[in-house]
Design an enzyme around this catalytic site. Structure first.
Site, PDB file in Angstrom:
ATOM      1  N   ASP A 219       0.815  -1.311  -0.051  1.00 53.43           N
ATOM      2  CA  ASP A 219       0.111  -0.110  -0.108  1.00 53.43           C
ATOM      3  C   ASP A 219       0.839   1.138   0.108  1.00 53.43           C
ATOM      4  OD1 ASP A 219      -1.994  -1.761   0.372  1.00 53.43           O
ATOM      5  OD2 ASP A 219      -2.951  -0.976   1.978  1.00 53.43           O
ATOM      6  N   HIS A 366       3.385  -2.058   3.399  1.00 53.66           N
ATOM      7  CA  HIS A 366       3.401  -0.655   2.893  1.00 53.66           C
ATOM      8  C   HIS A 366       4.695  -0.506   2.209  1.00 53.66           C
ATOM      9  CE1 HIS A 366       0.118  -0.396   5.745  1.00 53.66           C
ATOM     10  NE2 HIS A 366      -0.237   0.631   5.212  1.00 53.66           N
TER      11      HIS A 366
HETATM   12 ZN    ZN Z   1      -2.756   3.307   2.866  1.00 54.95          ZN
END
Ligand code: ZN
Length: 402
Positions: A219, A366
């Site tokens: 992400d 992430h």
């Molecule tokens: Zn996010």
């Protein structure tokens, strides 16, 4: 009454009646056609707000300074206009203007019974607020009507409104403590529905993938420092992932998004600006802008339309699912995460993921963290081991969601 998707007005009033006027910078000291606030709204606010501040200060001084108060109000008003923007030094200039107009409105509410100039200005703000409320209702109604029939939006809104009506009836019959208790119950249910990434009350959420596969999702990219490194790591393990990208970052680095697609990965929609603190409370208009703009930017950069949507920090609102479904996507969450966006120790992150990894998992990682490469490398090794196990049982090696 066809609000432009490019209309960045602070008030609903100008979104409805402002048309597609050019945008100016929402700053007291400067106006230019750069990205910012609706130009007509800027002109209206930049006249009305300073005049209201001037009247408010003069009114406050009038009891002690008499006629001189109107003279004193000029420099004091000028000072307030120039000092307060620093006090409200918020990232968004639109928010700064929202605070100014909010303060003027609060002042107007308290001074509405005063006569003369003060009363006149109070009623100008109160009339503006009423018209703004009406405009917000028109916009929300338009947005909801566009979603009619999608994912049972009418049913969900009906339940939401009925529960509130029931709470009011309860209070009317048995007293206000019952309304308060029912309100607290509704709030708890609402929090669960919007804040729990795995809750399915607002619509379907994919949390796991097919058996014998593990899906890696990355992400908050693209990021020029980490995306190329992560792509090489994925290549070295012959693994494909889904990159949930933020529209603004794709607009800044379209070449990275293209490279992700070129290497055979998939890109998902992760909203235009990633409003993680307030996404759960957004209305239909802003929710649509966040999701649809991101979709357009990714398609313009890569030529492919995302088919998966992931909400910022997994929070959704009443309108997320219908809008996502209207744009031809599905909502994807995860069932494994190591909090790598906040944790700086890769060992702690991996301890939350690796021991529990099993077939069917969707792993949330992430991109833009200092430990991204280390965490992804370790997860990929573990995934490879598990996949070898799946292969021995006669299943194909793939961690990709079909
Ligand atoms: Zn996010």
């Amino acid at each position: 009454m066809n609000p432009s998707s490019d209309n960045r007005s602070v008030s609903a009033l100008f979104r409805v009646f402002g048309g597609a006027d050019a945008r100016g910078v929402a700053d007291v000291r400067e106006i230019s056609p750069r990205a910012g606030m609706h130009a007509a709204e800027f002109r209206a606010f930049s006249i009305l707000i300073p005049l209201t501040i001037f009247v408010a200060i003069a009114d406050r001084l009038s009891s002690s300074c008499g006629a001189a108060s109107w003279l004193l109000a000029v420099p004091l008003g000028f000072l307030a206009l120039n000092i307060l923007p620093f006090v409200f030094a918020v990232a968004s200039q639109s928010v700064q203007w929202l605070l100014w107009s909010g303060m003027c409105l609060a002042w107007a509410i308290f001074h509405r019974h005063t006569g003369g100039v003060v009363g006149t200005f109070s009623y100008i703000w109160l009339a503006g607020a009423v018209m703004n409320l009406a405009a917000a209702c028109i916009l929300d109604w338009q947005a909801i009507m566009r979603l009619a029939g999608k994912s049972g939006i009418i049913v969900r809104l009906g339940i939401f409104i009925s529960l509130h009506l029931a709470a009011i009836v309860l209070g009317y019959k048995f007293g206000w403590p019952f309304t308060l208790a029912a309100g607290a119950g509704i709030a708890a249910l609402f929090c669960r529905a919007v804040l729990d990434p795995s809750c399915q009350w607002l619509g379907p959420v994919h949390r796991t993938t097919d058996k014998e596969k593990i899906l890696i999702t990355l992400d908050d990219g693209p990021n020029p420092k980490t995306t190329p490194v992560l792509l090489d790591l994925l290549d070295s393990h012959s693994t494909k992932a889904i990159f949930f990208m933020i529209g603004e970052k794709v607009r800044a680095h379209p070449e990275l998004a293209r490279e992700v697609i070129r290497r055979g990965h998939e890109i998902g929609n992760h909203t235009m600006t990633h409003p993680q603190a307030g996404f759960w409370a957004l209305g239909p208009w802003r929710t649509r802008r966040e999701i649809a703009e991101c979709q357009q930017v990714i398609e313009a950069a890569t030529g492919t339309r995302p088919r998966w949507f992931r909400a910022p920090v997994g929070h959704r609102n009443l309108f997320t699912h219908p809008i996502v479904s209207e744009l031809g996507m599905f909502v994807m969450a995860w069932n494994r995460r190591g909090f790598d966006a906040v944790e700086r120790d890769p060992k702690k992150v991996l301890a939350r993921i690796s021991p529990f990894l099993s077939s069917g998992d969707i792993v949330l990682l992430h991109e833009a963290t200092p430990i991204a490469a280390e965490v992804l490398g370790a997860v990929l090794k573990k995934v490879s081991l598990l996949h070898d196990g799946f292969n021995n049982r006669g299943h194909s090696r793939s961690n990709y969601l079909d």
